[in-house]
Design a protein around this motif. Structure first.
Motif, short mmCIF file in Angstrom:
data_model
loop_
_atom_site.label_atom_id
_atom_site.label_comp_id
_atom_site.label_asym_id
_atom_site.label_seq_id
_atom_site.Cartn_x
_atom_site.Cartn_y
_atom_site.Cartn_z
N GLU A 120 39.60 29.62 31.35
CA GLU A 120 40.50 29.76 32.51
C GLU A 120 41.05 31.17 32.60
N ASP A 121 41.42 31.76 31.44
CA ASP A 121 41.91 33.15 31.43
C ASP A 121 40.82 34.10 31.92
N HIS A 125 40.99 36.48 35.26
CA HIS A 125 40.85 37.93 35.14
C HIS A 125 39.72 38.45 36.03
N HIS A 126 38.62 37.74 36.04
CA HIS A 126 37.48 38.15 36.86
C HIS A 126 37.84 38.13 38.34
N ALA A 127 38.55 37.08 38.77
CA ALA A 127 38.93 36.97 40.18
C ALA A 127 39.88 38.09 40.60
N ARG A 132 35.82 45.76 38.89
CA ARG A 132 35.55 46.15 37.51
C ARG A 132 34.22 45.62 37.02
N TYR A 133 33.79 44.51 37.58
CA TYR A 133 32.55 43.88 37.11
C TYR A 133 31.42 43.98 38.13
N GLN A 265 29.58 40.71 41.17
CA GLN A 265 28.77 39.79 40.38
C GLN A 265 29.51 38.47 40.18
N PRO A 266 28.82 37.35 40.27
CA PRO A 266 29.48 36.06 40.01
C PRO A 266 29.95 35.98 38.57
N TYR A 267 30.96 35.17 38.36
CA TYR A 267 31.57 35.08 37.02
C TYR A 267 30.54 34.73 35.96
#
Length: 314
Positions: A120-121, A125-127, A132-133, A265-267
């Motif tokens: 979940e963390d 963070h990705h969302a 950044r990604y 990019q997707p998670y």
């Protein structure tokens, strides 16, 4: 070699012990009181629990002095923990012995408890940090490098770099205002602003790119040392960056000329990288807390040490 472009990986904690660190913020009075720092008379030697951090008469910039103090705190902690021989001699040049470097690594591995991030963390963070990604982001940039090498007085160098940054940002802002008001003026202003940056690079830059007006060409994040990449990528700024970029090579005035955004990019594709980033953040937090504890227990002379802002953990 272009000092910005490098395939070098991020430095480990021991490698940082051997590098000149980027300047950190000056601690406030509360942090100074917490660290137990004392300011000796001008010209005195800074010490950690009686161990000298430099030779008498040597002038160090505050960032490197804090760096050496952090290293010495860790070296002494390794000795108290029985991981380093009591007769390991501390140098006065900021470089630890190979035995001390290994002992510090072992100490941190034992003392720092870093929990792994939850799924979940990681997703949160990705969302919150999609850029950044993203992959494929490119930046067309140029810079003026004020190199920091052994013996350079950073305190004298910093005002010169900041003065040039302000001048070039003013030129950049004037160009933008004229471009908005008059297309003909915009063309002339753009040329003038561009010439100003290129002229400054030719006059002041310690990078070979200075001969070409500071041009670095199109960059990807992997082309740059990590501390330079952090300032350039994953944000929308175009023009002269609002602050100096500090790297292991020195102080950079940077202008971003163009950006090509990356592809989000997707998670699931970057889950490993996200988890690694969060683990590194957690490790940094743990190190800051540990250094703060060591500083509170030590007798510091001639160095204002705020462990939360030390370059050691950047």
């Amino acid at each position: 070699m272009n000092p910005v472009k490098s395939g070098e990986e991020a430095m480990t904690i021991v490698e940082v012990h051997r590098q000149r660190a980027a300047p950190a913020r000056r601690p406030d009075s509360d942090a100074q009181a917490e660290s137990g720092a004392r300011s000796p008379a001008a010209g005195a030697v800074a010490r950690v629990d009686g161990i000298a951090l430099h030779v008498a008469g040597e002038l160090l910039d505050p960032a490197e002095l804090r760096q050496r103090a952090c290293t010495e705190l860790l070296r002494q902690a390794a000795q108290r923990a029985g991981l380093l021989a009591a007769d390991d001699a501390a140098g006065d040049d900021g470089v630890v012995s190979e035995a001390a470097a290994s002992a510090i690594e072992a100490l941190l591995e034992r003392e720092l408890r870093v929990p792994g991030p939850s799924d979940e963390d990681c997703r949160r963070h990705h969302a919150a940090n999609p850029a950044r990604y993203a992959t494929g982001e490119r930046v067309l940039a140029r810079h003026v490098l004020f190199a920091v090498t052994p013996g350079v007085d950073v305190n004298a160098l910093l005002p010169r770099a900041e003065q040039l940054l302000l001048k070039l940002r003013c030129d950049d802002g004037a160009r933008d205002r004229r471009a908005a008001g008059d297309a003909d003026d915009a063309g002339g202003a753009g040329s003038t602003a561009g010439d100003a940056f290129a002229a400054a690079a030719r006059e002041w830059s310690n990078c070979p790119s200075g001969a070409d007006g500071g041009a670095l060409g199109w960059l990807r994040s992997a082309d740059c040392v990590p501390e330079f990449a952090r300032e350039l990528f994953g944000q929308p700024v175009v023009g002269v960056l609002p602050r100096l970029v500090r790297t292991r090579f020195g102080l950079h005035v940077v202008e971003v000329l163009e950006r090509e955004p990356g592809v989000a990019q997707p998670y699931e594709t970057v889950a490993g990288a996200v988890a690694l980033a969060l683990r590194q953040q957690a490790w940094t937090t743990a190190l800051r807390q540990y250094l703060r504890l060591l500083a509170a227990q030590a007798r510091l002379e001639g160095v204002d040490l705020d462990a939360a802002g030390t370059p050691l953990v950047q």
